[in-house]
Design an enzyme around this catalytic site. Sequence first.
Site, PDB file in Angstrom:
ATOM      1  N   ASP A  39       0.816  -1.213   0.000  1.00  0.00           N
ATOM      2  CA  ASP A  39       0.000   0.000   0.000  1.00  0.00           C
ATOM      3  C   ASP A  39       0.852   1.266   0.000  1.00  0.00           C
ATOM      4  O   ASP A  39       1.980   1.281   0.491  1.00  0.00           O
ATOM      5  CB  ASP A  39      -0.923   0.022   1.222  1.00  0.00           C
ATOM      6  CG  ASP A  39      -2.016  -1.036   1.152  1.00  0.00           C
ATOM      7  OD1 ASP A  39      -2.425  -1.378   0.025  1.00  0.00           O
ATOM      8  OD2 ASP A  39      -2.449  -1.512   2.220  1.00  0.00           O
ATOM      9  N   LYS A  40       0.275   2.339  -0.531  1.00  0.00           N
ATOM     10  CA  LYS A  40       0.984   3.615  -0.649  1.00  0.00           C
ATOM     11  C   LYS A  40       1.474   4.122   0.705  1.00  0.00           C
ATOM     12  O   LYS A  40       2.587   4.645   0.815  1.00  0.00           O
ATOM     13  CB  LYS A  40       0.073   4.647  -1.308  1.00  0.00           C
ATOM     14  CG  LYS A  40       0.744   5.980  -1.598  1.00  0.00           C
ATOM     15  CD  LYS A  40      -0.199   6.895  -2.370  1.00  0.00           C
ATOM     16  CE  LYS A  40       0.480   8.224  -2.699  1.00  0.00           C
ATOM     17  NZ  LYS A  40      -0.397   9.098  -3.507  1.00  0.00           N
TER      18      LYS A  40
END
Length: 282
Positions: A39-40
């Site tokens: 995930d970012k």
Amino acid sequence: MENGFLLINKEQGKTSFETLFPIKKYFNTNHVGHAGTLDKFASGILIALVGKYTKLAGYFISLDKEYVAEFRFGLETDTLDSNGRIVNKADYIPSVEDIDLKLKDFVGEIYQSPPRFSSIHIDGIRAYKLALNGKFFEIKKRRVNVYDIQRLSYDFSSSSLSLKITCSKGTYIRSIARDLAYSLNSCAYVSNLKRTKIGMFRLKDSTLCKNLSKSSLISLESLSSFKKVYIDSSKVNLVKNGAYVEVQININEFKILKSREGEILAVIEGIGFNKYKYVIIF
């Protein structure tokens, strides 16, 4: 064209896809992929695949993962991470004794619903795109394996719980945070997430994209899980042309085919007893 894989230390604030840009530039190729989205908001080890090694994505994705995560109780966001909008609050903050008791329920084979903001496909559309557009949809629970959860620390004053989690592919740490909090009559989100291990590969052995070098590229021969089969010179051309040669192999097993002179010829994957398919032909 270069072929190999890289252990990348992904930084927070970049998507896994964005992390590949400097790799493509360094090796002067668009034939670069990654094995397992991070995930970012998260950081940690990301396996990048270059050249023909992109065909090995399925193998690397299937490996178990290890994470160090921080959950914050009392608040829940729509994304279940620190980048989301607060959608729920709880006055009750669980005690460390209650947390330790409930954590046991999350070890083993469990069923979890992936977050609404995830890359799961719903009728061909990514779930996060539906969520962003305010669409109603359901995500079916999925079976995953959590092998171990260790509590590293708990600060009641800041409602922050730090855990080390070892799990199978497809496990969502954000879902564990949500479900653990619900089981304790509270709510939570993941305030920090770092992936520290993929299979045998550790974060401490990874490199930042800005420090890339030719020596960062790893070959298959470094993988002890890939057994080598040496092919007689009379059959080398058969392998290079994708023809079948007799090899002892089990289902889901990967093997490297090499010539007697040491040239890597191909990678095969077992699809039955002594039956295989070519994954890569070099």
